[in-house]
Design an enzyme around this catalytic site. Structure first.
Site, PDB file in Angstrom:
ATOM      1  N   LYS A  22      52.805  23.122 -10.086  1.00 27.15           N
ATOM      2  CA  LYS A  22      51.699  22.957  -9.126  1.00 27.15           C
ATOM      3  C   LYS A  22      51.723  21.552  -8.522  1.00 27.15           C
ATOM      4  CE  LYS A  22      47.313  22.014 -10.566  1.00 27.15           C
ATOM      5  NZ  LYS A  22      46.894  20.798  -9.840  1.00 27.15           N
ATOM      6  N   ASN A  23      51.851  20.544  -9.384  1.00 24.85           N
ATOM      7  CA  ASN A  23      51.739  19.168  -8.886  1.00 24.85           C
ATOM      8  C   ASN A  23      52.963  18.714  -8.103  1.00 24.85           C
ATOM      9  OD1 ASN A  23      49.233  19.068  -9.975  1.00 24.85           O
ATOM     10  ND2 ASN A  23      49.734  17.670 -11.662  1.00 24.85           N
ATOM     11  N   ARG A  92      40.440  19.459  -4.051  1.00 20.33           N
ATOM     12  CA  ARG A  92      40.266  18.032  -3.781  1.00 20.33           C
ATOM     13  C   ARG A  92      41.585  17.299  -3.613  1.00 20.33           C
ATOM     14  NH1 ARG A  92      34.862  17.161  -3.940  1.00 20.33           N
ATOM     15  NH2 ARG A  92      33.805  18.814  -5.053  1.00 20.33           N
ATOM     16  N   CYS A 116      34.826  15.271  -8.658  1.00 17.22           N
ATOM     17  CA  CYS A 116      35.302  16.595  -9.045  1.00 17.22           C
ATOM     18  C   CYS A 116      34.958  16.805 -10.511  1.00 17.22           C
ATOM     19  CB  CYS A 116      36.792  16.740  -8.797  1.00 17.22           C
ATOM     20  SG  CYS A 116      37.800  15.853  -9.969  1.00 17.22           S
ATOM     21  N   ARG A 121      36.614  10.668  -7.917  1.00 19.43           N
ATOM     22  CA  ARG A 121      38.044  10.727  -7.538  1.00 19.43           C
ATOM     23  C   ARG A 121      38.276   9.734  -6.404  1.00 19.43           C
ATOM     24  NH1 ARG A 121      41.023  15.454  -9.822  1.00 19.43           N
ATOM     25  NH2 ARG A 121      43.125  14.709  -9.643  1.00 19.43           N
ATOM     26  N   PRO A 122      38.300   8.416  -6.717  1.00 19.01           N
ATOM     27  CA  PRO A 122      38.430   7.420  -5.649  1.00 19.01           C
ATOM     28  C   PRO A 122      39.767   7.524  -4.923  1.00 19.01           C
ATOM     29  CG  PRO A 122      38.609   6.375  -7.805  1.00 19.01           C
ATOM     30  CD  PRO A 122      38.299   7.818  -8.049  1.00 19.01           C
ATOM     31  N   ILE A 123      39.773   7.103  -3.646  1.00 24.05           N
ATOM     32  CA  ILE A 123      41.028   7.108  -2.877  1.00 24.05           C
ATOM     33  C   ILE A 123      41.278   5.735  -2.252  1.00 24.05           C
ATOM     34  CG2 ILE A 123      41.140   9.593  -2.391  1.00 24.05           C
ATOM     35  CD1 ILE A 123      39.894   8.897   0.380  1.00 24.05           C
ATOM     36  N   ASP A 124      40.657   4.690  -2.883  1.00 21.09           N
ATOM     37  CA  ASP A 124      40.782   3.335  -2.327  1.00 21.09           C
ATOM     38  C   ASP A 124      42.244   2.885  -2.230  1.00 21.09           C
ATOM     39  OD1 ASP A 124      40.315   3.551  -5.194  1.00 21.09           O
ATOM     40  OD2 ASP A 124      40.583   1.385  -5.251  1.00 21.09           O
ATOM     41  N   LEU A 125      43.068   3.272  -3.207  1.00 21.30           N
ATOM     42  CA  LEU A 125      44.471   2.820  -3.198  1.00 21.30           C
ATOM     43  C   LEU A 125      45.238   3.450  -2.032  1.00 21.30           C
ATOM     44  CD1 LEU A 125      45.163   3.083  -7.039  1.00 21.30           C
ATOM     45  CD2 LEU A 125      44.785   0.993  -5.732  1.00 21.30           C
ATOM     46  N   ASP A 305      46.922  15.436 -18.289  1.00 20.76           N
ATOM     47  CA  ASP A 305      46.844  16.889 -18.081  1.00 20.76           C
ATOM     48  C   ASP A 305      47.155  17.664 -19.370  1.00 20.76           C
ATOM     49  OD1 ASP A 305      46.131  16.530 -15.477  1.00 20.76           O
ATOM     50  OD2 ASP A 305      48.085  17.007 -14.621  1.00 20.76           O
ATOM     51  N   ARG A 397      43.587  28.198 -10.944  1.00 21.79           N
ATOM     52  CA  ARG A 397      44.066  27.150 -10.039  1.00 21.79           C
ATOM     53  C   ARG A 397      45.476  26.695 -10.411  1.00 21.79           C
ATOM     54  NH1 ARG A 397      41.173  22.199 -10.579  1.00 21.79           N
ATOM     55  NH2 ARG A 397      42.961  21.590  -9.337  1.00 21.79           N
TER      56      ARG A 397
HETATM   57  C1  UD1 Z   1      47.612  13.652 -10.122  1.00 17.67           C
HETATM   58  C2  UD1 Z   1      47.694  15.087 -10.599  1.00 17.67           C
HETATM   59  C3  UD1 Z   1      46.712  15.343 -11.724  1.00 17.67           C
HETATM   60  C4  UD1 Z   1      46.893  14.321 -12.842  1.00 17.67           C
HETATM   61  C5  UD1 Z   1      46.863  12.899 -12.291  1.00 17.67           C
HETATM   62  C6  UD1 Z   1      47.187  11.839 -13.331  1.00 17.67           C
HETATM   63  C7  UD1 Z   1      48.363  16.262  -8.596  1.00 17.67           C
HETATM   64  C8  UD1 Z   1      48.017  17.252  -7.537  1.00 17.67           C
HETATM   65  N1  UD1 Z   1      47.411  15.967  -9.481  1.00 17.67           N
HETATM   66  O1  UD1 Z   1      46.284  13.473  -9.600  1.00 17.67           O
HETATM   67  O2  UD1 Z   1      46.951  16.669 -12.215  1.00 17.67           O
HETATM   68  O3  UD1 Z   1      45.879  14.484 -13.787  1.00 17.67           O
HETATM   69  O4  UD1 Z   1      47.835  12.766 -11.225  1.00 17.67           O
HETATM   70  O5  UD1 Z   1      48.414  12.069 -13.911  1.00 17.67           O
HETATM   71  O6  UD1 Z   1      49.490  15.798  -8.672  1.00 17.67           O
HETATM   72  N2  UD1 Z   1      42.635   6.132  -8.765  1.00 17.67           N
HETATM   73  C9  UD1 Z   1      41.882   5.144  -8.166  1.00 17.67           C
HETATM   74  N3  UD1 Z   1      42.022   4.958  -6.810  1.00 17.67           N
HETATM   75  C10 UD1 Z   1      42.854   5.723  -6.049  1.00 17.67           C
HETATM   76  C11 UD1 Z   1      43.609   6.741  -6.682  1.00 17.67           C
HETATM   77  C12 UD1 Z   1      43.484   6.912  -8.043  1.00 17.67           C
HETATM   78  O7  UD1 Z   1      41.119   4.424  -8.810  1.00 17.67           O
HETATM   79  O8  UD1 Z   1      42.930   5.507  -4.833  1.00 17.67           O
HETATM   80  C13 UD1 Z   1      42.493   6.338 -10.241  1.00 17.67           C
HETATM   81  C14 UD1 Z   1      41.901   7.740 -10.544  1.00 17.67           C
HETATM   82  O9  UD1 Z   1      40.481   7.713 -10.525  1.00 17.67           O
HETATM   83  C15 UD1 Z   1      42.434   7.983 -11.925  1.00 17.67           C
HETATM   84  C16 UD1 Z   1      43.819   7.323 -11.901  1.00 17.67           C
HETATM   85  O10 UD1 Z   1      43.796   6.395 -10.818  1.00 17.67           O
HETATM   86  O11 UD1 Z   1      41.644   7.324 -12.878  1.00 17.67           O
HETATM   87  C17 UD1 Z   1      44.959   8.293 -11.736  1.00 17.67           C
HETATM   88  O12 UD1 Z   1      44.822   8.972 -10.523  1.00 17.67           O
HETATM   89  P1  UD1 Z   1      46.079   9.517  -9.701  1.00 17.67           P
HETATM   90  O13 UD1 Z   1      47.345   9.143 -10.385  1.00 17.67           O
HETATM   91  O14 UD1 Z   1      45.915   9.128  -8.278  1.00 17.67           O
HETATM   92  O15 UD1 Z   1      45.869  11.090  -9.839  1.00 17.67           O
HETATM   93  P2  UD1 Z   1      45.939  12.186  -8.720  1.00 17.67           P
HETATM   94  O16 UD1 Z   1      47.067  11.913  -7.795  1.00 17.67           O
HETATM   95  O17 UD1 Z   1      44.583  12.415  -8.157  1.00 17.67           O
END
Ligand code: UD1
Length: 418
Positions: A22-23, A92, A116, A121-125, A305, A397
């Site tokens: 999936k990922n 998401r 979620c 689920r921040p996206i600041d990065l 996961d 899912r």
């Molecule tokens: C992906 C996987 C998810 C897995 C996760 C961590 C997919 C579709 N999903 O999710 O199954 O659990 O990796 O291995 O591939 N964070 C921030 N700011 C950001 C982005 C992330 O603070 O802009 C934090 C998140 O809150 C979290 C951590 O970084 O605590 C890891 O997130 P990230 O690696 O981005 O996970 P996803 O890509 O959402």
């Protein structure tokens, strides 16, 4: 509303053919937006998240044809740059489309992904990196609007190796004029699969799987065909189920190198795991012993996961095991349900202490997220009597017909609709 009914315990025996991850397939499907042409994706699993992604692609103007785990996506006719709010809410992780849509259309509008099941689920990065690459971003009324004239390739450092941010940067800078280098990139195998996919359509990306990824921008991309890597978390789910119930299974098309952190731990606790060609043979003949502390980390550390599914195993082992969830703040929702089945677990913030009990009893439980739901399936398979799991849309899912796959291994599990 459907439910899963499990009558346990039964030893598991037989073979499972693993389907695509999936990922890996979700970012690959986002990448199809880039080439404005034909994309043939083989080993594409029939999961609810994949079908939600098809809807997004069709809404953007792509054509999608899907049968027998082969998706043919043509992105020639893309005529929209917005993802509707209902589609964003359905999945998401659709944030992964942002980089690809900006790259193709020079603009994109999506609603903010918000929180979620696992917490915020921040996206600041993602957004910080996009700004550094020259994207103008406006956030208002829950929407994010992006536009760019020309991507400005450069060196980017991620303060945390976010999987989604790494993938989004790769998608955004594949078609550009110059080289973008990501340091402290996420190293997950799914990122290597995305690199392979993008390169198969003409991109010039190296380094995925390490912490430094180089993306040398190209002018255009072409049609492509690719087979998605096997799902290491689904594989880990079968391994944990065998560890919990006992038995002997063969996972076909499995790569144990992707699962070392789980296998090392479960071997120490008492399972046998042996790679033989493309098969991974798993057997478990006795009750497992407890493990040293399990701390979730970015790859190659222990995957978040796999936290819930492994907790079901150690709920029944001899001794005490401590789990520390470092990645997501709200990822212990399965604990309450495991306790209903007789597990002895206490949680304090991000730490859970599990005292193994010999037997657990079937109960009526509720899946609150994808992997937490899979953990309840594993616990139900190993528990005495009937377990009834509701809210199984979460499980759908990320698992294709989980009940028929486990039935193949001899489990007594079926789905009812109410
Ligand atoms: C992906 C996987 C998810 C897995 C996760 C961590 C997919 C579709 N999903 O999710 O199954 O659990 O990796 O291995 O591939 N964070 C921030 N700011 C950001 C982005 C992330 O603070 O802009 C934090 C998140 O809150 C979290 C951590 O970084 O605590 C890891 O997130 P990230 O690696 O981005 O996970 P996803 O890509 O959402």
């Amino acid at each position: 509303m459907s439910k899963l009914i499990i009558n346990g315990p039964k030893k598991l025996e037989g073979e499972i053919d693993l389907y695509g991850a999936k990922n890996a397939v979700l970012p690959i499907m986002a990448a199809t937006v880039l080439n404005g042409g034909k994309n043939v994706i083989k080993n594409c699993p029939s999961l609810a998240d994949v079908h939600s992604t098809f809807k997004i692609l069709e809404d953007l103007g792509c054509t999608v044809d899907y049968k027998n785990r082969i998706a043919i996506i043509d992105s020639y006719g893309i005529n929209d740059f917005c993802i509707k709010e209902n589609l964003m809410r359905e999945m998401r992780s659709s944030i992964i489309f942002l980089g690809a849509i900006i790259a193709r259309c020079r603009k994109a509008v999506i609603s903010y992904p918000g929180g979620c099941e696992l917490g915020p689920r921040p996206i600041d990065l993602h957004l910080k990196a996009f700004k550094q690459l020259g994207v103008e971003i406006e956030e208002s009324h829950g929407y994010i609007s992006c536009k760019v004239d020309k991507i400005k390739p450069q060196n980017l450092h991620l303060f945390f190796p976010s999987v989604g941010a790494t993938e989004n940067i790769m998608l955004l800078s594949t078609i550009s004029d110059g080289e973008t280098i990501i340091t402290n990139a996420a190293k997950e195998p799914e990122i290597v699969d995305l690199q392979n996919y993008l390169n198969s359509m003409g991109a010039k990306i190296t380094g995925a799987g390490s912490e430094i990824i180089s993306i040398k921008g190209v002018k255009e991309l072409h049609d492509t065909e690719h087979s998605v890597m096997p799902d290491r978390i689904v594989a880990s789910t079968y391994i944990c189920a065998t560890a919990c119930c006992g038995g002997e299974i063969v996972l076909k098309n499995a790569n144990s190198l992707h699962m070392q952190s789980i296998l090392v731990l479960l071997r120490e606790a008492g399972i046998n795991a042996e790679q033989s060609g493309k098969n991974l043979n798993i057997s478990c003949k006795k009750r497992l012993t407890s493990a040293s502390a399990i701390k979730t980390m970015p790859y190659p550390g222990f995957p978040t996961d796999a936290q819930a599914i492994t907790m079901s195993v150690f709920s029944k082992s001899i001794g005490t095991t401590v789990f520390v969830e470092n990645m997501f703040e709200n990822r212990f929702k399965h604990v309450e349900e495991l306790i209903r089945m007789g597990a002895d677990i206490t949680v304090d913030g991000r730490v859970a202490v599990i005292k193994g009990v010999k037997n657990q009893l079937g109960a009526s439980v509720n899946a609150s997220d994808l992997r937490g739901g899979a953990a309840l399936v594993i616990a139900g398979l190993g528990a005495l009597g009937i377990t009834e799991i509701s809210n199984i849309h979460h499980i759908d899912r990320g698992y294709e017909n989980i009940e028929s796959e486990f039935s193949k291994l001899g489990a007594d599990i079926y789905r009812i609709s109410e």
